[in-house]
Design a protein around this motif. Structure first.
Motif, PDB file in Angstrom:
ATOM      1  N   UNK A  59       1.556 -25.073   9.713  1.00  0.00           N
ATOM      2  CA  UNK A  59       1.179 -24.101  10.741  1.00  0.00           C
ATOM      3  C   UNK A  59      -0.105 -24.498  11.460  1.00  0.00           C
ATOM      4  N   UNK A  60      -0.984 -25.244  10.779  1.00  0.00           N
ATOM      5  CA  UNK A  60      -2.234 -25.700  11.415  1.00  0.00           C
ATOM      6  C   UNK A  60      -2.187 -27.181  11.756  1.00  0.00           C
ATOM      7  N   UNK A  61      -0.995 -27.796  11.595  1.00  0.00           N
ATOM      8  CA  UNK A  61      -0.786 -29.218  11.895  1.00  0.00           C
ATOM      9  C   UNK A  61      -1.740 -30.111  11.093  1.00  0.00           C
ATOM     10  N   UNK A  62      -1.949 -29.735   9.837  1.00  0.00           N
ATOM     11  CA  UNK A  62      -2.859 -30.499   8.988  1.00  0.00           C
ATOM     12  C   UNK A  62      -2.232 -31.827   8.575  1.00  0.00           C
ATOM     13  N   UNK A  63      -3.086 -32.805   8.336  1.00  0.00           N
ATOM     14  CA  UNK A  63      -2.629 -34.123   7.879  1.00  0.00           C
ATOM     15  C   UNK A  63      -3.395 -34.484   6.612  1.00  0.00           C
ATOM     16  N   UNK A  64      -2.744 -35.220   5.690  1.00  0.00           N
ATOM     17  CA  UNK A  64      -3.468 -35.646   4.488  1.00  0.00           C
ATOM     18  C   UNK A  64      -4.577 -36.623   4.865  1.00  0.00           C
ATOM     19  N   UNK A  65      -5.703 -36.533   4.196  1.00  0.00           N
ATOM     20  CA  UNK A  65      -6.844 -37.382   4.510  1.00  0.00           C
ATOM     21  C   UNK A  65      -7.182 -38.233   3.287  1.00  0.00           C
ATOM     22  N   UNK A  66      -7.538 -39.489   3.519  1.00  0.00           N
ATOM     23  CA  UNK A  66      -7.857 -40.413   2.430  1.00  0.00           C
ATOM     24  C   UNK A  66      -9.338 -40.364   2.103  1.00  0.00           C
ATOM     25  N   UNK A  67      -9.699 -40.931   0.955  1.00  0.00           N
ATOM     26  CA  UNK A  67     -11.097 -40.971   0.556  1.00  0.00           C
ATOM     27  C   UNK A  67     -11.905 -41.858   1.494  1.00  0.00           C
ATOM     28  N   UNK A  68     -11.270 -42.892   2.048  1.00  0.00           N
ATOM     29  CA  UNK A  68     -11.948 -43.770   3.007  1.00  0.00           C
ATOM     30  C   UNK A  68     -12.338 -42.996   4.267  1.00  0.00           C
ATOM     31  N   UNK A  69     -11.462 -42.067   4.695  1.00  0.00           N
ATOM     32  CA  UNK A  69     -11.729 -41.290   5.907  1.00  0.00           C
ATOM     33  C   UNK A  69     -12.767 -40.193   5.687  1.00  0.00           C
TER      34      UNK A  69
END
Length: 287
Positions: A59-69
């Motif tokens: 619903x919020x268009x979230x994306x998984x984020x990596x530790x590098x990011x």
């Protein structure tokens, strides 16, 4: 004791709404309607339980984020999760400048924490730690499961209300047309019940998560500072209250929509000034 009291209030509220769903089914369709109401409620709650995280994140268009990011975010979440001896949740970032955060998932092993780009740019690491402690408390207190069930029950009532406009439901097998009593229950009590669930569950759990989060981090003043900044940020950059965001908004740490004047009475979150006051009181007791 406070946590137990909130749990009892939530159970009573959910029980009352479940009873209302069954009454509506009975009034609209007799025994057949009652059976249908039970089946629909069970099916909806099943979807809410197993897919609530996916629905909220999409619903919020979230994306998984990596530790590098996001090394700072990972560091904070890993430290708090390790200290609590709990699994580390999956981390997501939502592409919006509006500052906010929420946790979702049916239990600690299937949990996810989502923060917006706006909150990462607004808070310092100490304040972010306070926010993450709040969200992890929702997971550890099983608030997310309660919220999913509440959202599922509310969805059933709203869905039945819309269905009443489309399908000629009779109260008797020999009766054709719409049952006036059933229509009244659906169109009036349905939306009211859905609103009560969102208000009752969300406000109670926010106070509880504030206190639990302060205990997790040992720094209630950090969360108080973060809440003040988030409140100012939301006033400056409120989200548009689109249908896809309305259910997810109840999960967020602060109401993402503009809530001035009478709208504050129907907010899913308690007033920020009251939350800050309670956190300051906790800090005073700690000292």
């Amino acid at each position: 004791m406070h946590r137990h009291h909130n749990g009892v209030r939530t159970a009573v509220l959910l029980g009352a709404l479940s009873a209302l769903i069954l009454l509506v089914g009975r009034a609209v369709g007799g025994a057949t309607g009652l059976t249908a109401a039970v089946l629909v409620a069970l099916a909806t709650n099943g979807v809410a339980y197993f897919a609530s995280a996916t629905i909220a994140l999409r619903s919020v268009r979230a994306r998984p984020v990596s530790e590098f990011e996001a090394p700072g975010l990972y560091r904070v979440v890993r430290e708090l999760s390790t200290a609590a001896r709990r699994p580390m949740p999956r981390l997501y970032v939502a592409p919006t400048a509006a500052p906010n955060a929420f946790a979702t998932g049916r239990n600690p092993r299937h949990a996810a924490v989502c923060v917006t780009e706006g909150i990462l740019g607004l808070l310092d690491e100490r304040e972010l730690r306070g926010v993450i402690g709040h969200e992890l408390s929702h997971v550890y207190n099983r608030d997310i499961l309660l919220s999913s069930v509440a959202a599922g029950l509310a969805s059933v009532v709203v869905w039945l209300a819309h269905l009443a406009w489309l399908v000629p439901l009779g109260g008797d097998d020999d009766d054709e047309g719409v049952n006036p009593l059933g229509m009244l229950l659906l169109l009036v009590l349905g939306p009211v019940a859905a609103t009560l669930v969102r208000l009752g569950v969300s406000r109670a759990r926010e106070f509880q998560a504030d206190a639990s989060g302060a205990a997790v981090t040992g720094d209630p003043l950090a969360l108080a500072s973060a809440l003040r900044k988030i409140e100012a940020g939301v006033r400056r950059l409120p989200l548009v209250p689109e249908p896809r965001l309305r259910t997810t908004s109840a999960l967020m740490i602060a109401n993402p929509f503009r809530a001035d004047g009478p709208a504050r009475l129907f907010s899913t979150h308690p007033p920020t000034e009251e939350r800050v006051a309670r956190l300051l009181e906790i800090a005073g007791h700690q000292r």
